[in-house]
Structure formats: C-alpha cells, structure tokens
Design a protein around this motif. Structure first.
Motif, PDB file in Angstrom:
ATOM      1  N   LEU A  91      33.377 -34.151  15.035  1.00 13.23           N
ATOM      2  CA  LEU A  91      34.527 -34.140  14.130  1.00 13.23           C
ATOM      3  C   LEU A  91      35.190 -35.511  14.259  1.00 13.23           C
ATOM      4  O   LEU A  91      35.737 -35.849  15.305  1.00 13.23           O
ATOM      5  CB  LEU A  91      35.512 -33.028  14.464  1.00 13.23           C
TER       6      LEU A  91
ATOM      7  N   LYS B 189      41.302 -28.460  14.780  1.00 13.64           N
ATOM      8  CA  LYS B 189      40.108 -29.312  14.857  1.00 13.64           C
ATOM      9  C   LYS B 189      39.082 -28.737  15.826  1.00 13.64           C
ATOM     10  O   LYS B 189      37.880 -28.732  15.548  1.00 13.64           O
ATOM     11  CB  LYS B 189      40.516 -30.721  15.274  1.00 13.64           C
TER      12      LYS B 189
ATOM     13  N   ALA C 187      38.003 -37.808  12.831  1.00 12.90           N
ATOM     14  CA  ALA C 187      39.226 -37.909  12.026  1.00 12.90           C
ATOM     15  C   ALA C 187      39.819 -39.307  12.101  1.00 12.90           C
ATOM     16  O   ALA C 187      40.984 -39.513  11.776  1.00 12.90           O
ATOM     17  CB  ALA C 187      40.252 -36.871  12.501  1.00 12.90           C
TER      18      ALA C 187
ATOM     19  N   PRO D 218      37.114 -32.679   8.999  1.00 12.92           N
ATOM     20  CA  PRO D 218      38.497 -32.718   9.482  1.00 12.92           C
ATOM     21  C   PRO D 218      39.536 -32.608   8.369  1.00 12.92           C
ATOM     22  O   PRO D 218      40.748 -32.597   8.642  1.00 12.92           O
ATOM     23  CB  PRO D 218      38.578 -34.100  10.145  1.00 12.92           C
TER      24      PRO D 218
ATOM     25  N   ASN E 206      40.904 -39.362  18.116  1.00 13.43           N
ATOM     26  CA  ASN E 206      40.582 -38.691  16.853  1.00 13.43           C
ATOM     27  C   ASN E 206      39.082 -38.493  16.633  1.00 13.43           C
ATOM     28  O   ASN E 206      38.638 -38.297  15.509  1.00 13.43           O
ATOM     29  CB  ASN E 206      41.178 -39.451  15.653  1.00 13.43           C
TER      30      ASN E 206
END
Length: 398
Positions: free
Chosen positions: A303, A176, A305, A167, A242
């Motif tokens: 992913l 993303k 983040a 990320p 996230n």
C-alpha cells in the motif's frame, strides 16, 4: 572525507570513548527480516518452484498419461555490486585533545596508539552499518556515490507481481492496514513469518489512533502492541513514510526478502595504513559487495500512499547472457516487467518466443566457419526502460 576536530570540552581528559551519531544499524538484518547469502562473488540464483493441481480420482493402475500437475521452475538473481568506504586523517590532529591518545614517538614517525585506532575503527564500522542499512532498504543502483545497489523497497516497487492495495480515500492507519490485510493471499495469511513493515512515524500514528479509541487500546502512558489482526508489525526508522508492505520475513530460506554479499563480515573488515610513505596522513578502507531481491512478488502486499508513489517502471531479464552450443539448443529467460513489453528482432540464426515466464530463445545449428553473436532488446511499453540479452554461439569444431 576527513576527521574534523570541532568543539571539545578538553580541560585535561575528556570522554573515554568516541561517540558517533548513529541511532540505528542495518534494521533488516538486526530485526531478522532478511536472509543473507554469503560468499557470492558474482551472482546467486534464488530457486522458485511452484506445483500445479495434482489430486485426482484413484486409479488402480495409473500410467504416464494419467499424470496431472506440473512443477514450474524459475529463478530470481542476486548480483552483488562493488562499493567501498574510504576516509583519511592525520594522527597529529589528536595531539592537543586526548592526552593518553597523543601520538607517540618522534614527530616524523608519529603514530596513533592502538587504543585510539580501535575506537576510531569501531565508530567507522558503526557509521558504515548505518549507511548500509539505508541502502538495504531504500537503495537504488546508479552512477553516483549515493546509488550503490537496489534495496528491498526498490525491488518490491519494480515487481509487477506484487499485490497492490488501493490507498484512495483511506485517511487512517487502521483503514490502510485493513486494506493491506484484505489483500493478503489466504495461503500465507497464517504463515508465522508474515510481517507488516512500516515506518516508525506511521506506527506512531497507528498507536495514537488505538489510544484514542474509547475503552480500547493502551492508555496514554503505554505503547500499544506492535500487531494488527494477529500479524506482527515491524516499525523501522529508515523505512519510507506512507508505505506499508506485508510479506514473509525471516533469516532462513523461507523468507521472501533476500540479500547477497561477498563475505558476511565485509562490513567489519577494515584496512588501516599510511596514505603515502612520505606523508603523515593515514587511511581507513573497506571493500564491500551487496545486492537485494524478493523471491515472490505475489507474496508481497503493498500500500503506497506516498505523493507520486507507485510501482517504478522497470524490466529485468535473467539471465542476461546466453551461450549456445554449436549444434544449437533452446534456453529460457525469466522476465520481470512492471507492464507489457516488446521484444526486438533476434539476430540471424536465433529465434525468440514469448511464454508465461518470459522468453524461449532458440539457436539453430551453426554450420558456418565463424562464431555467431548478437543481442535481443526488450523495451517496456511507453517508457525508455530496456533490458538487453546478449547471445553467442561458437563455430563448430573442425
């Protein structure tokens, strides 16, 4: 926990139904993302088979030596753990509130009418379903009442085979999602069960980015399609912000997300009775067992983040208990670890060797008069995380 009566608008009769603030249920189940394996009282193994390269030039009379390619078999274990819901209340709490639900009979034998019981039971089941949904996603097994069993996010983040999208430097949801898509293995990219899992807040951000693009996306009064590059997006209220995960989902055995429960209707089977024979209080009780896991880490793109996010240090050995015959044998142990690990010394009479799947543990023939036992400890390098494999071997029959 008890039923607490707070402000009501009672001036005669009030609402026909009791209402509970529970906006969502078990989202993984309700949205058809996970396979539930019922009737698992101890443990259930998810079989995993991979085939190697098998094609070759045609031979008129092939022999065994011409064989090419192997089947690799391994397992991932679901081991449901016990937990419960338990709450008490006094039926007389309702005497001054709902007239038609006032306890009937003499005060000593006061009982809540069946209609009221059913309403309370239905709301209890909804509350449990909501809580359980959060554990299915974010659960972590531990010693406290909030640590019941490992959820899907915990399982994903502790698997060292997942494909990680970086990320760093990505400030938009479109960026993303593009990073996630680029990490998806070509072999599963067109799988009809492929889904992108994200939080509702993250999808709202993605939706706003699409709307803001000139001449593209929906207008300000409409919602954009829950899709990215042909892959369906599933926003969930209880999914962490996230964190984006792309994997194969579904309710059949081709899914990558699995759960095991003791009975499929555990969450709906509720006991109601007096707490004590001499008292006035009643109780509601539900007993449940559940666990989750993923079948293939390499079919999962992550992913993360989140602040401080990343793969959680863990090591797991399956099975964690081996029983060898007295004449000796060799048994395989599948190891999932987030990084390199060391293998402790094997007890006398046993040897251990590493391989690509985990370990091969061999027991020599037991020629003594007593049974042998011991354990092997695996330690994740640089951490205090360990996995213990218990070994036993009976003495030979005289």
């Amino acid at each position: 926990m008890a039923i607490n009566i707070k402000n009501t608008n009672y001036a005669g009769e009030v609402l026909e139904q009791l209402l509970t603030v529970a906006a969502t249920g078990n989202e993984l189940v309700d949205k058809g993302l996970i396979h539930i394996e019922p009737d698992v009282s101890d443990k259930f193994s998810i079989p995993r088979i991979k085939g190697g390269t098998m094609l070759q030039k045609r031979k008129e009379q092939p022999v065994d030596g011409d064989s090419k390619g192997d089947f690799e078999y391994s397992e991932v274990v679901l081991k449901p753990v016990d937990f419960m819901a338990f709450t008490t209340f006094n039926p007389r709490s309702f005497e001054s509130i709902w007239r038609k639900w006032q306890p009937k009979g003499n005060l000593v034998f006061a009982d809540l009418p069946p209609e009221a019981q059913n309403a309370l039971l239905a709301e209890l089941a909804k509350c449990v379903k909501f809580e359980l949904g959060n554990h299915f996603i974010n659960g972590v097994e531990g010693t406290t009442d909030s640590e019941l069993f490992n959820g899907i996010v915990t399982r994903i983040m502790s698997n060292n085979n997942v494909l990680v999208a970086d990320p760093s430097g990505l400030t938009t949801m479109i960026g993303k999602l593009t990073a996630v898509k680029n990490k998806i293995p070509a072999a599963i990219r067109t799988n009809p069960g492929l889904r992108i899992l994200m939080s509702i807040n993250d999808f709202d951000t993605y939706d706003s980015e699409l709307t803001a693009q000139p001449n593209k996306g929906a207008n300000y009064t409409d919602m954009n399609v829950e899709r990215f590059k042909g892959i369906q997006i599933v926003p969930m209220a209880q999914w962490p912000d996230n964190l984006i995960v792309c994997t194969i989902c579904g309710m059949d055995m081709t899914t990558n997300l699995w759960a095991a429960v003791n009975l499929q209707d555990d969450m709906d089977v509720i006991m109601i009775d007096k707490l004590t024979n001499s008292g006035e209080r009643y109780f509601f009780k539900m007993l449940m067992k559940a666990d989750t896991n993923i079948a293939f880490g390499e079919e999962c793109v992550v992913l993360d983040a989140r602040s401080g996010g990343g793969v959680v240090d863990s090591i797991e050995a399956t099975p964690d208990e081996l029983i060898f015959p007295a004449e000796g044998s060799a048994q395989a142990v599948f190891v999932v670890a987030t990084s390199a690990y060391t293998v402790g010394a094997a007890p006398a009479g046993f040897t251990v060797a590493k391989n690509e799947f985990g370990l091969l543990i061999t027991a020599a023939a037991n020629t003594g008069e007593t049974a042998k036992s011991g354990s092997i400890t695996l330690t994740l390098t640089g951490t205090s995380e360990t996995a213990v494999i218990n070994l036993s071997q009976p003495a030979p029959v005289a």
